[in-house]
Write an enzyme that holds these catalytic residues in place. Sequence first.
Site, PDB file in Angstrom:
ATOM      1  N   LYS A 189       0.855  -1.187   0.000  1.00 49.31           N
ATOM      2  CA  LYS A 189       0.000   0.000   0.000  1.00 49.31           C
ATOM      3  C   LYS A 189       0.891   1.236   0.000  1.00 49.31           C
ATOM      4  CE  LYS A 189      -4.498   0.967   0.472  1.00 49.31           C
ATOM      5  NZ  LYS A 189      -5.636   0.201  -0.048  1.00 49.31           N
ATOM      6  N   GLY A 228     -24.629   3.500   2.363  1.00 48.80           N
ATOM      7  CA  GLY A 228     -23.720   4.158   1.421  1.00 48.80           C
ATOM      8  C   GLY A 228     -24.143   3.921  -0.015  1.00 48.80           C
TER       9      GLY A 228
HETATM   10  P1  NAD Z   1     -17.519   6.080  -2.205  1.00 43.84           P
HETATM   11  O1  NAD Z   1     -16.775   7.168  -1.521  1.00 43.84           O
HETATM   12  O2  NAD Z   1     -17.851   6.225  -3.655  1.00 43.84           O
HETATM   13  O3  NAD Z   1     -18.911   5.800  -1.451  1.00 43.84           O
HETATM   14  C1  NAD Z   1     -19.057   5.828  -0.077  1.00 43.84           C
HETATM   15  C2  NAD Z   1     -20.425   6.446   0.192  1.00 43.84           C
HETATM   16  O4  NAD Z   1     -20.723   6.327   1.586  1.00 43.84           O
HETATM   17  C3  NAD Z   1     -20.508   7.937  -0.152  1.00 43.84           C
HETATM   18  O5  NAD Z   1     -21.614   8.188  -0.987  1.00 43.84           O
HETATM   19  C4  NAD Z   1     -20.669   8.600   1.220  1.00 43.84           C
HETATM   20  O6  NAD Z   1     -21.441   9.791   1.164  1.00 43.84           O
HETATM   21  C5  NAD Z   1     -21.372   7.511   1.988  1.00 43.84           C
HETATM   22  N1  NAD Z   1     -21.313   7.628   3.438  1.00 43.84           N
HETATM   23  C6  NAD Z   1     -20.301   8.078   4.213  1.00 43.84           C
HETATM   24  N2  NAD Z   1     -20.640   8.016   5.506  1.00 43.84           N
HETATM   25  C7  NAD Z   1     -21.889   7.496   5.547  1.00 43.84           C
HETATM   26  C8  NAD Z   1     -22.799   7.189   6.601  1.00 43.84           C
HETATM   27  N3  NAD Z   1     -22.470   7.396   7.878  1.00 43.84           N
HETATM   28  N4  NAD Z   1     -24.003   6.666   6.284  1.00 43.84           N
HETATM   29  C9  NAD Z   1     -24.343   6.451   5.004  1.00 43.84           C
HETATM   30  N5  NAD Z   1     -23.525   6.732   3.965  1.00 43.84           N
HETATM   31  C10 NAD Z   1     -22.330   7.256   4.242  1.00 43.84           C
HETATM   32  O7  NAD Z   1     -16.692   4.751  -1.932  1.00 43.84           O
HETATM   33  P2  NAD Z   1     -16.815   3.352  -2.683  1.00 43.84           P
HETATM   34  O8  NAD Z   1     -15.764   3.271  -3.720  1.00 43.84           O
HETATM   35  O9  NAD Z   1     -18.241   3.119  -3.040  1.00 43.84           O
HETATM   36  O10 NAD Z   1     -16.386   2.350  -1.517  1.00 43.84           O
HETATM   37  C11 NAD Z   1     -17.283   2.047  -0.454  1.00 43.84           C
HETATM   38  C12 NAD Z   1     -16.556   1.192   0.576  1.00 43.84           C
HETATM   39  O11 NAD Z   1     -16.103  -0.013  -0.045  1.00 43.84           O
HETATM   40  C13 NAD Z   1     -15.318   1.838   1.189  1.00 43.84           C
HETATM   41  O12 NAD Z   1     -15.195   1.401   2.523  1.00 43.84           O
HETATM   42  C14 NAD Z   1     -14.184   1.255   0.362  1.00 43.84           C
HETATM   43  O13 NAD Z   1     -12.968   1.251   1.086  1.00 43.84           O
HETATM   44  C15 NAD Z   1     -14.693  -0.144   0.117  1.00 43.84           C
HETATM   45  N6  NAD Z   1     -14.138  -0.780  -1.086  1.00 43.84           N
HETATM   46  C16 NAD Z   1     -14.288  -0.191  -2.308  1.00 43.84           C
HETATM   47  C17 NAD Z   1     -13.764  -0.815  -3.437  1.00 43.84           C
HETATM   48  C18 NAD Z   1     -13.934  -0.203  -4.811  1.00 43.84           C
HETATM   49  O14 NAD Z   1     -13.684  -0.902  -5.805  1.00 43.84           O
HETATM   50  N7  NAD Z   1     -14.371   1.036  -4.921  1.00 43.84           N
HETATM   51  C19 NAD Z   1     -13.084  -2.039  -3.325  1.00 43.84           C
HETATM   52  C20 NAD Z   1     -12.956  -2.629  -2.053  1.00 43.84           C
HETATM   53  C21 NAD Z   1     -13.486  -1.984  -0.940  1.00 43.84           C
END
Ligand code: NAD
Length: 356
Positions: free
Chosen positions: A75, A175
């Site tokens: 990372k 989310g």
């Molecule tokens: P993102 O930032 O696009 O979406 C996260 C969403 O959560 C946002 O819309 C935000 O407003 C919302 N949010 C924040 N706090 C909140 C709360 N208290 N209640 C409700 N909603 C809330 O991120 P993402 O890419 O969709 O990733 C989501 C999660 O999945 C993260 O934890 C990320 O680390 C994990 N993840 C993502 C990927 C990927 O391919 N994008 C891969 C593995 C893990």
Amino acid sequence: MQLFHEHEQVVVCHEPEAGLRAIIAVHDTTLGPALGGIRMWRYDSDEAALTDVLRLSRGMTYKNAVAGLDLGGGKTVVLGDPRADKTPLLFRALGRFIDSLGGRYLAAEDVGTSTDDAELVALETDHITGLPVARGGSGDPSPMTAWGVFCGMRAAAAEAGLGDDLRGIRVAVQGAGHVGAGLVRHLLDAGSEVTVSDIYPERVEALTGLGAQTCPPGEIHRQDCEVFAPCALGAVIRPETVGELRCRVIAGAANNQLLDSSMGDELHRRSIVYAPDFVINAGGVINIAEELGRPYDAERARASVERIAGTLTAVFERSHRDGIAPHVAADRLAEERIAAARASRPDAVAALHRPG
Ligand code: NAD
């Protein structure tokens, strides 16, 4: 957790002229080059940044190992504000540091970085993944992460005795970001009853238009439902929330959903089936692995991502066999795969026969 006793290499990247302060952590390369994203974040201290990169790189080793990828874990964290401190010079300087590792570390996007940043890194090194499909890369990993979570959720529902087609199953999604919104669409297509919540109402509106219900953000984990899908933040399962859960399954994309391991034990005690986060959210890295060493093919990637369901089933079987919670079973599967690879290395055999 002792942070420093298992990492192979930690590199401090400092180039004042480019405004770059970053740390690259290579946790383990037993299975292959260390793959992991570049996170840009305003850390409160250097110690906080170091702790984060050590913890996240270790997590990548486990995620890649359980996903069956021939990749280790690494990372990068960049110390800075992703809204204010990004410059082409900064990412090019980082690219040179990544290049200096000669391919032991493969970078990707993560929180706070984008495809545009990855393209700047790519000006200095080939060891960057997830470039746009038009450039021969695998592109945005989020759709594959969402698809993997959907497939894994079916396996987790089956484990809870709910069948595996998710039709008529009530799912609460926390989310509506890149992954959460994609997951909601798959669930609606499958005939699930979906409630979705986000701190930004406009992200939810597009989904309620498709038939999802919504609720205030603070209430999503308390919904009376079969499946709770955390797709926002880490540490959602903590002492204050665990007793409020009214679901039978937890299956979502967020990293580090459990505040700590004791929360996984608590879910197990309450007979809530927990799909370990690093197993079910591996669609993104599985997708990236498909661009390494051969041209990217979206159909082949999708088929690979669908294997997450089988991996989760293996985790649940191991949990039953050993009488342990699924999060512990997932760790064991990862550790055993790495230990077996290490033991089969020629240098490991030589070391055993070395006198003294
Ligand atoms: P993102 O930032 O696009 O979406 C996260 C969403 O959560 C946002 O819309 C935000 O407003 C919302 N949010 C924040 N706090 C909140 C709360 N208290 N209640 C409700 N909603 C809330 O991120 P993402 O890419 O969709 O990733 C989501 C999660 O999945 C993260 O934890 C990320 O680390 C994990 N993840 C993502 C990927 C990927 O391919 N994008 C891969 C593995 C893990």
